[in-house]
Motif scaffolding. Structure first.
Motif, PDB file in Angstrom:
ATOM      1  N   ALA A  34     -31.433  19.120  22.002  1.00  0.00           N
ATOM      2  CA  ALA A  34     -31.056  18.440  20.557  1.00  0.00           C
ATOM      3  C   ALA A  34     -30.768  17.224  20.729  1.00  0.00           C
ATOM      4  N   VAL A  35     -30.322  16.626  21.858  1.00  0.00           N
ATOM      5  CA  VAL A  35     -30.239  14.948  21.864  1.00  0.00           C
ATOM      6  C   VAL A  35     -31.539  14.123  21.793  1.00  0.00           C
ATOM      7  N   PHE A  36     -32.328  14.674  22.626  1.00  0.00           N
ATOM      8  CA  PHE A  36     -33.707  14.215  22.814  1.00  0.00           C
ATOM      9  C   PHE A  36     -34.583  14.103  21.509  1.00  0.00           C
ATOM     10  N   THR A  37     -34.305  15.410  20.764  1.00  0.00           N
ATOM     11  CA  THR A  37     -34.861  15.468  19.568  1.00  0.00           C
ATOM     12  C   THR A  37     -34.517  14.473  18.618  1.00  0.00           C
ATOM     13  N   GLU A  38     -33.169  14.250  18.631  1.00  0.00           N
ATOM     14  CA  GLU A  38     -32.551  13.236  17.658  1.00  0.00           C
ATOM     15  C   GLU A  38     -33.006  11.866  18.121  1.00  0.00           C
ATOM     16  N   ALA A  39     -33.069  11.457  19.213  1.00  0.00           N
ATOM     17  CA  ALA A  39     -33.525  10.227  19.692  1.00  0.00           C
ATOM     18  C   ALA A  39     -34.943  10.006  19.503  1.00  0.00           C
ATOM     19  N   LEU A  40     -35.761  11.068  19.514  1.00  0.00           N
ATOM     20  CA  LEU A  40     -37.524  11.114  19.194  1.00  0.00           C
ATOM     21  C   LEU A  40     -37.467  10.610  17.803  1.00  0.00           C
ATOM     22  N   GLU A  41     -36.682  11.563  16.816  1.00  0.00           N
ATOM     23  CA  GLU A  41     -36.781  11.339  15.348  1.00  0.00           C
ATOM     24  C   GLU A  41     -36.525  10.022  15.212  1.00  0.00           C
ATOM     25  N   ILE A  42     -35.367   9.358  15.596  1.00  0.00           N
ATOM     26  CA  ILE A  42     -35.126   7.674  15.519  1.00  0.00           C
ATOM     27  C   ILE A  42     -36.166   7.028  16.035  1.00  0.00           C
ATOM     28  N   SER A  43     -36.821   7.026  17.028  1.00  0.00           N
ATOM     29  CA  SER A  43     -37.931   6.276  17.690  1.00  0.00           C
ATOM     30  C   SER A  43     -39.046   6.460  16.831  1.00  0.00           C
ATOM     31  N   ARG A  44     -39.294   7.502  16.360  1.00  0.00           N
ATOM     32  CA  ARG A  44     -40.484   7.539  15.489  1.00  0.00           C
ATOM     33  C   ARG A  44     -40.293   7.100  14.163  1.00  0.00           C
ATOM     34  N   ALA A  45     -39.253   7.059  13.432  1.00  0.00           N
ATOM     35  CA  ALA A  45     -38.770   6.430  12.323  1.00  0.00           C
ATOM     36  C   ALA A  45     -38.698   4.850  12.370  1.00  0.00           C
ATOM     37  N   THR A  46     -38.368   4.215  13.458  1.00  0.00           N
ATOM     38  CA  THR A  46     -38.209   3.023  13.487  1.00  0.00           C
ATOM     39  C   THR A  46     -39.741   2.532  14.390  1.00  0.00           C
ATOM     40  N   GLY A  47     -40.591   3.303  14.579  1.00  0.00           N
ATOM     41  CA  GLY A  47     -42.188   2.782  15.010  1.00  0.00           C
ATOM     42  C   GLY A  47     -41.943   2.163  16.574  1.00  0.00           C
ATOM     43  N   ASN A  48     -40.913   2.675  17.305  1.00  0.00           N
ATOM     44  CA  ASN A  48     -40.577   2.030  18.660  1.00  0.00           C
ATOM     45  C   ASN A  48     -41.515   3.129  19.699  1.00  0.00           C
ATOM     46  N   ARG A  49     -42.613   2.844  19.882  1.00  0.00           N
ATOM     47  CA  ARG A  49     -43.656   3.563  20.585  1.00  0.00           C
ATOM     48  C   ARG A  49     -43.065   3.515  22.094  1.00  0.00           C
ATOM     49  N   ARG A  50     -42.392   2.555  22.422  1.00  0.00           N
ATOM     50  CA  ARG A  50     -42.184   2.572  23.949  1.00  0.00           C
ATOM     51  C   ARG A  50     -40.905   3.675  24.036  1.00  0.00           C
ATOM     52  N   ALA A  51     -40.121   3.662  23.161  1.00  0.00           N
ATOM     53  CA  ALA A  51     -38.950   4.657  23.133  1.00  0.00           C
ATOM     54  C   ALA A  51     -39.531   6.048  23.044  1.00  0.00           C
ATOM     55  N   ILE A  52     -40.376   6.316  22.189  1.00  0.00           N
ATOM     56  CA  ILE A  52     -41.168   7.466  21.985  1.00  0.00           C
ATOM     57  C   ILE A  52     -41.561   7.855  23.360  1.00  0.00           C
ATOM     58  N   ALA A  53     -42.236   7.172  24.335  1.00  0.00           N
ATOM     59  CA  ALA A  53     -43.198   7.546  25.389  1.00  0.00           C
ATOM     60  C   ALA A  53     -41.931   7.900  26.281  1.00  0.00           C
ATOM     61  N   GLU A  54     -40.943   7.024  26.353  1.00  0.00           N
ATOM     62  CA  GLU A  54     -39.791   7.415  27.110  1.00  0.00           C
ATOM     63  C   GLU A  54     -38.813   8.862  27.129  1.00  0.00           C
TER      64      GLU A  54
END
Length: 70
Positions: free
Chosen positions: A47-67
């Motif tokens: 659940a927390v990974f999903t939330e983090a991924l949604e935020i990373s995608r919304a902000t366009g943070n490709r590095r965070a998406i990969a992490e």
């Protein structure tokens, strides 16, 4: 992760929310998800990974998406 570390993480999440710093919030959520994963709390980690991924995608943070996905 120690109780103190979790408390600092929660404090950081609150500061990130107040500052509306979504990149930092995503990063901190990723750290929190890794903690839950290490504790074998897989449902909460997912659940927390999903939330983090949604935020990373919304902000366009490709590095965070990969992490988050690794």
């Amino acid at each position: 992760m120690s109780k103190d570390a979790l408390q600092h993480l929660d404090t950081g999440l609150e500061f990130a929310r107040q500052a509306m710093d979504e990149r930092m919030r995503g990063s901190l959520l990723n750290s929190l998800a890794n903690h839950h994963l290490a504790e074998r709390d897989y449902e909460r980690a997912a659940a927390v990974f999903t939330e983090a991924l949604e935020i990373s995608r919304a902000t366009g943070n490709r590095r965070a998406i990969a992490e988050t996905l690794t």
